[in-house]
Design a protein around this motif. Sequence first.
Motif, PDB file in Angstrom:
ATOM      1  N   ALA A   1       0.826  -1.200   0.000  1.00  0.00           N
ATOM      2  CA  ALA A   1       0.000   0.000   0.000  1.00  0.00           C
ATOM      3  C   ALA A   1       0.861   1.251   0.000  1.00  0.00           C
ATOM      4  O   ALA A   1       1.936   1.280   0.609  1.00  0.00           O
ATOM      5  N   GLY A   2       0.401   2.267  -0.696  1.00  0.00           N
ATOM      6  CA  GLY A   2       1.075   3.554  -0.691  1.00  0.00           C
ATOM      7  C   GLY A   2       2.450   3.563  -1.315  1.00  0.00           C
ATOM      8  O   GLY A   2       3.282   4.408  -0.975  1.00  0.00           O
ATOM      9  N   GLY A   3       2.714   2.634  -2.226  1.00  0.00           N
ATOM     10  CA  GLY A   3       4.009   2.594  -2.892  1.00  0.00           C
ATOM     11  C   GLY A   3       5.088   1.869  -2.121  1.00  0.00           C
ATOM     12  O   GLY A   3       6.229   1.793  -2.579  1.00  0.00           O
ATOM     13  N   ALA A   4       4.760   1.330  -0.953  1.00  0.00           N
ATOM     14  CA  ALA A   4       5.754   0.584  -0.180  1.00  0.00           C
ATOM     15  C   ALA A   4       6.027  -0.769  -0.836  1.00  0.00           C
ATOM     16  O   ALA A   4       5.238  -1.267  -1.640  1.00  0.00           O
ATOM     17  N   ILE A   5       7.153  -1.352  -0.497  1.00  0.00           N
ATOM     18  CA  ILE A   5       7.510  -2.693  -0.954  1.00  0.00           C
ATOM     19  C   ILE A   5       7.457  -3.630   0.247  1.00  0.00           C
ATOM     20  O   ILE A   5       8.007  -3.330   1.320  1.00  0.00           O
TER      21      ILE A   5
ATOM     22  N   THR B   1       7.579 -10.935   7.602  1.00  0.00           N
ATOM     23  CA  THR B   1       7.229  -9.933   6.602  1.00  0.00           C
ATOM     24  C   THR B   1       7.798  -8.585   7.015  1.00  0.00           C
ATOM     25  O   THR B   1       7.656  -8.168   8.168  1.00  0.00           O
ATOM     26  N   TRP B   2       8.439  -7.898   6.054  1.00  0.00           N
ATOM     27  CA  TRP B   2       9.109  -6.630   6.309  1.00  0.00           C
ATOM     28  C   TRP B   2       8.651  -5.606   5.273  1.00  0.00           C
ATOM     29  O   TRP B   2       8.268  -5.972   4.161  1.00  0.00           O
ATOM     30  N   THR B   3       8.740  -4.327   5.620  1.00  0.00           N
ATOM     31  CA  THR B   3       8.368  -3.279   4.675  1.00  0.00           C
ATOM     32  C   THR B   3       9.589  -2.455   4.297  1.00  0.00           C
ATOM     33  O   THR B   3      10.459  -2.176   5.142  1.00  0.00           O
ATOM     34  N   PHE B   4       9.628  -2.053   3.012  1.00  0.00           N
ATOM     35  CA  PHE B   4      10.763  -1.331   2.448  1.00  0.00           C
ATOM     36  C   PHE B   4      10.273  -0.114   1.682  1.00  0.00           C
ATOM     37  O   PHE B   4       9.104  -0.001   1.302  1.00  0.00           O
TER      38      PHE B   4
ATOM     39  N   PRO C   1      16.759   6.206  -4.377  1.00  0.00           N
ATOM     40  CA  PRO C   1      17.323   6.380  -5.721  1.00  0.00           C
ATOM     41  C   PRO C   1      18.214   5.230  -6.174  1.00  0.00           C
ATOM     42  O   PRO C   1      18.207   4.874  -7.351  1.00  0.00           O
ATOM     43  N   THR C   2      18.986   4.635  -5.276  1.00  0.00           N
ATOM     44  CA  THR C   2      19.930   3.594  -5.703  1.00  0.00           C
ATOM     45  C   THR C   2      19.767   2.286  -4.956  1.00  0.00           C
ATOM     46  O   THR C   2      20.520   1.347  -5.184  1.00  0.00           O
ATOM     47  N   SER C   3      18.795   2.196  -4.047  1.00  0.00           N
ATOM     48  CA  SER C   3      18.674   0.978  -3.258  1.00  0.00           C
ATOM     49  C   SER C   3      17.281   0.832  -2.680  1.00  0.00           C
ATOM     50  O   SER C   3      16.477   1.771  -2.684  1.00  0.00           O
ATOM     51  N   LEU C   4      17.002  -0.370  -2.188  1.00  0.00           N
ATOM     52  CA  LEU C   4      15.789  -0.653  -1.440  1.00  0.00           C
ATOM     53  C   LEU C   4      16.176  -0.690   0.033  1.00  0.00           C
ATOM     54  O   LEU C   4      17.108  -1.396   0.409  1.00  0.00           O
ATOM     55  N   GLU C   5      15.469   0.087   0.863  1.00  0.00           N
ATOM     56  CA  GLU C   5      15.854   0.222   2.260  1.00  0.00           C
ATOM     57  C   GLU C   5      14.700  -0.148   3.185  1.00  0.00           C
ATOM     58  O   GLU C   5      13.540   0.177   2.917  1.00  0.00           O
TER      59      GLU C   5
ATOM     60  N   THR D   1      17.656  -3.692  12.079  1.00  0.00           N
ATOM     61  CA  THR D   1      17.832  -2.239  12.140  1.00  0.00           C
ATOM     62  C   THR D   1      18.294  -1.661  10.807  1.00  0.00           C
ATOM     63  O   THR D   1      18.195  -0.452  10.597  1.00  0.00           O
ATOM     64  N   LYS D   2      18.811  -2.507   9.928  1.00  0.00           N
ATOM     65  CA  LYS D   2      19.201  -2.069   8.591  1.00  0.00           C
ATOM     66  C   LYS D   2      19.102  -3.242   7.636  1.00  0.00           C
ATOM     67  O   LYS D   2      19.575  -4.335   7.936  1.00  0.00           O
ATOM     68  N   TRP D   3      18.481  -2.995   6.482  1.00  0.00           N
ATOM     69  CA  TRP D   3      18.438  -4.004   5.417  1.00  0.00           C
ATOM     70  C   TRP D   3      18.450  -3.222   4.118  1.00  0.00           C
ATOM     71  O   TRP D   3      17.472  -2.578   3.746  1.00  0.00           O
TER      72      TRP D   3
END
Length: 320
Positions: free
Chosen positions: A103-107, A116-119, A123-127, A147-149
Amino acid sequence: MLDTRVTTRRRYLPSLVAALSLSLAAWAAAGVAGPGQAQAQAQVQARAGDPHRYLGTWNYDQPVRESLRNIAVISCPDASTSCHPIPPLHVPQVGDVVFSEGAGGAITGRTDQGCTWTFAARPTSLELDPPSQNCFNRVIGSAYTITKWSVTVSGNRAREVIEAVSHQPNGDYEFRLDKGSRTRVTGGAWAQARKLFPGTWRYDASDPQTRVNLLTTRYTDPDGQVRTVQTPQQGLVTFASGHRNVMRARTENGCDWTLTARGNTAKLDPAVQTCRTALGTTTLTFWTVASDGGRQASVMAGVDERGGNFVLSVGSLTKR
């Protein structure tokens, strides 16, 4: 990733003022963005990145201990007072993640172990977004907080970096994956699987220090006490190709299991399977295997014939 910023240059000559005014009026009447709006929209898109390049199923490539490719390092930080110091534990990463539009453009990213995680596409990566998310992993029976992916993609290859905290009964441990490597699952994945899995495989020698092929089983005694038993995982497993993308695996206790194989990864399918042996009924609730044709890395969980919940977190096999 291409920057789609729009730059417009105009010469404001008196003879063009009327025509330009008419054009702007036409854009407004049609509900279409004018040059300034189009530029702003392009800048927003550039900041957000293109999410479509990340969508699909991605398998971890075969782990390599020597280079630490797809090897997570788990340790107790020097300054920590919440965990017991241990030698760094190297845990191979196997399995897949499925990235889909939310939803809302999230991945949304869902792993084969059920989290399940949201990203957000940058510009250069999926965070990972928000940057701190928690999940209880049903396979290993413990929770962890990522804490970081960060994921970067080039065609059908992806690189990732993960930093997390593994929440264990005896404290919180640092989890780092600095050299994550994945390949997108494509149409030819089944043909690849038929080359990598069939044959007879032997479990390598168990090593309690590295936890390689160390089966951990928890039993609940009649008085309610939980008893943990660790035993070497031994024996042979024979894989054979079935219909389409089905792989059949026969273990030394005479049980037959089915897995779905795509590319270098095979997963238990259906997700829960049982087998009756001379000792009783054993159940598999999870089994994911990565193969390069000569070596296998695997994770397995289930319930044994005596009702104990077992997990093999660092499975290692060699083809005979």
